[in-house]
Motif scaffolding. Structure first.
Motif, PDB file in Angstrom:
ATOM      1  N   GLY A  61       0.824  -1.112  -0.015  1.00  0.00           N
ATOM      2  CA  GLY A  61      -0.069  -0.070   0.052  1.00  0.00           C
ATOM      3  C   GLY A  61       0.785   1.311   0.033  1.00  0.00           C
ATOM      4  O   GLY A  61       1.955   1.361  -0.676  1.00  0.00           O
ATOM      5  N   PHE A  62       0.440   2.328   0.828  1.00  0.00           N
ATOM      6  CA  PHE A  62       1.046   3.566   0.628  1.00  0.00           C
ATOM      7  C   PHE A  62       2.001   3.542   1.967  1.00  0.00           C
ATOM      8  O   PHE A  62       1.507   3.400   3.184  1.00  0.00           O
ATOM      9  CB  PHE A  62      -0.061   4.450   0.797  1.00  0.00           C
ATOM     10  N   ILE A  98       4.461   3.965  -2.956  1.00  0.00           N
ATOM     11  CA  ILE A  98       3.133   2.759  -3.304  1.00  0.00           C
ATOM     12  C   ILE A  98       4.145   1.714  -3.746  1.00  0.00           C
ATOM     13  O   ILE A  98       4.609   1.562  -4.653  1.00  0.00           O
ATOM     14  CB  ILE A  98       2.303   3.383  -4.034  1.00  0.00           C
ATOM     15  N   ASP A 150       2.487  -2.440  -4.416  1.00  0.00           N
ATOM     16  CA  ASP A 150       1.227  -3.214  -4.297  1.00  0.00           C
ATOM     17  C   ASP A 150       1.748  -4.518  -4.814  1.00  0.00           C
ATOM     18  O   ASP A 150       1.650  -4.713  -6.102  1.00  0.00           O
ATOM     19  CB  ASP A 150       0.314  -2.557  -5.295  1.00  0.00           C
ATOM     20  N   TRP A 181      -3.257   1.888  -7.447  1.00  0.00           N
ATOM     21  CA  TRP A 181      -2.356   3.133  -7.012  1.00  0.00           C
ATOM     22  C   TRP A 181      -3.123   4.255  -6.489  1.00  0.00           C
ATOM     23  O   TRP A 181      -2.973   5.012  -5.329  1.00  0.00           O
ATOM     24  CB  TRP A 181      -1.370   3.610  -7.807  1.00  0.00           C
ATOM     25  N   PHE A 229      -5.183   3.734  -3.253  1.00  0.00           N
ATOM     26  CA  PHE A 229      -4.263   3.950  -2.082  1.00  0.00           C
ATOM     27  C   PHE A 229      -4.225   5.451  -1.806  1.00  0.00           C
ATOM     28  O   PHE A 229      -4.087   5.926  -0.598  1.00  0.00           O
ATOM     29  CB  PHE A 229      -2.655   3.401  -2.271  1.00  0.00           C
ATOM     30  N   CYS A 230      -4.170   6.289  -2.770  1.00  0.00           N
ATOM     31  CA  CYS A 230      -4.005   7.658  -2.457  1.00  0.00           C
ATOM     32  C   CYS A 230      -5.185   8.313  -1.993  1.00  0.00           C
ATOM     33  O   CYS A 230      -5.240   9.107  -1.152  1.00  0.00           O
ATOM     34  CB  CYS A 230      -3.649   8.536  -3.953  1.00  0.00           C
TER      35      CYS A 230
END
Length: 203
Positions: free
Chosen positions: A25-26, A138, A140, A191, A194-195
């Motif tokens: 993840g982030f 990030i 993943d 992505w 996640f943001c």
């Protein structure tokens, strides 16, 4: 072989990410990771066609999120965008691979920074003053695309939402309210999700 598949792109060993602490993840502490990953001894340029399915290497990808006055730049990935596996998904990030031509005698973060700014200028026209800052990473490993890429997230806070796409692959581009992103979260690439969850959740 297409130009995209024959280009040589910046990669780092996935083992270095493991050594620093692999995450899913982030992750906000980008500087700690990049200070090691972008050392010249850890970077190399490899043919993109060889690394797209090699999870022992991570391709470094700048990912710039443009924000202004409670809204964020959003688009739908079209056919001219390089990663076919992401076509038709919505995205918040502008960026792409760091090509060997970007190095031009530079190394480490300097080469990366040059590539990030080149990609941004190629993909969008930004007509407002703003502040660009490093916001996080990030990773993943749950998707085939993600397991071979590492995203370097930048947040570009603009005085005004005055941005237009330069490439046809950025379809339906517009600024949308950040507050409404959660309702359409499932239409975004991973992505961007996640943001939405970790970077923009404070509005």
């Amino acid at each position: 072989m297409s130009a995209k598949s024959s280009e040589r792109v910046l990669v780092v060993p996935a083992a270095e990410l493991d050594r620093l602490g692999r995450f899913q993840g982030f992750h906000a502490d980008a500087e700690r990771y990049l200070s090691v990953l972008l050392r010249p001894e850890n970077t190399s340029f490899r043919p993109r066609s060889e690394v797209e399915t090699d999870p022992t290497l991570k391709q470094i990808i700048p990912y710039v999120v443009l924000r202004s006055r409670g809204s964020v730049f959003r688009y739908t990935r079209g056919g001219s965008q390089g990663e076919a596996r992401l076509h038709r998904l919505r995205s918040l990030g502008v960026g792409g691979h760091v090509d060997e031509a970007d190095a031009g005698g530079r190394d480490g973060f300097e080469a990366y920074d040059f590539a990030m700014r080149r990609e941004l200028a190629e993909e969008v026209e930004v007509r407002s003053p703003g502040t660009l800052r490093l916001a996080g990473l990030i990773n993943d490993d749950a998707t085939p695309v993600g397991e071979v890429h590492l995203g370097v997230v930048h947040l570009y806070d603009l005085d005004e939402p005055d941005v237009s796409p330069r490439e046809s692959g950025l379809a339906d581009a517009e600024f949308v309210p950040i507050a409404g992103l959660a309702a359409e979260r499932d239409r975004f690439e991973t992505w961007s999700r996640f943001c939405i969850d970790e970077l923009l959740n404070d509005g």
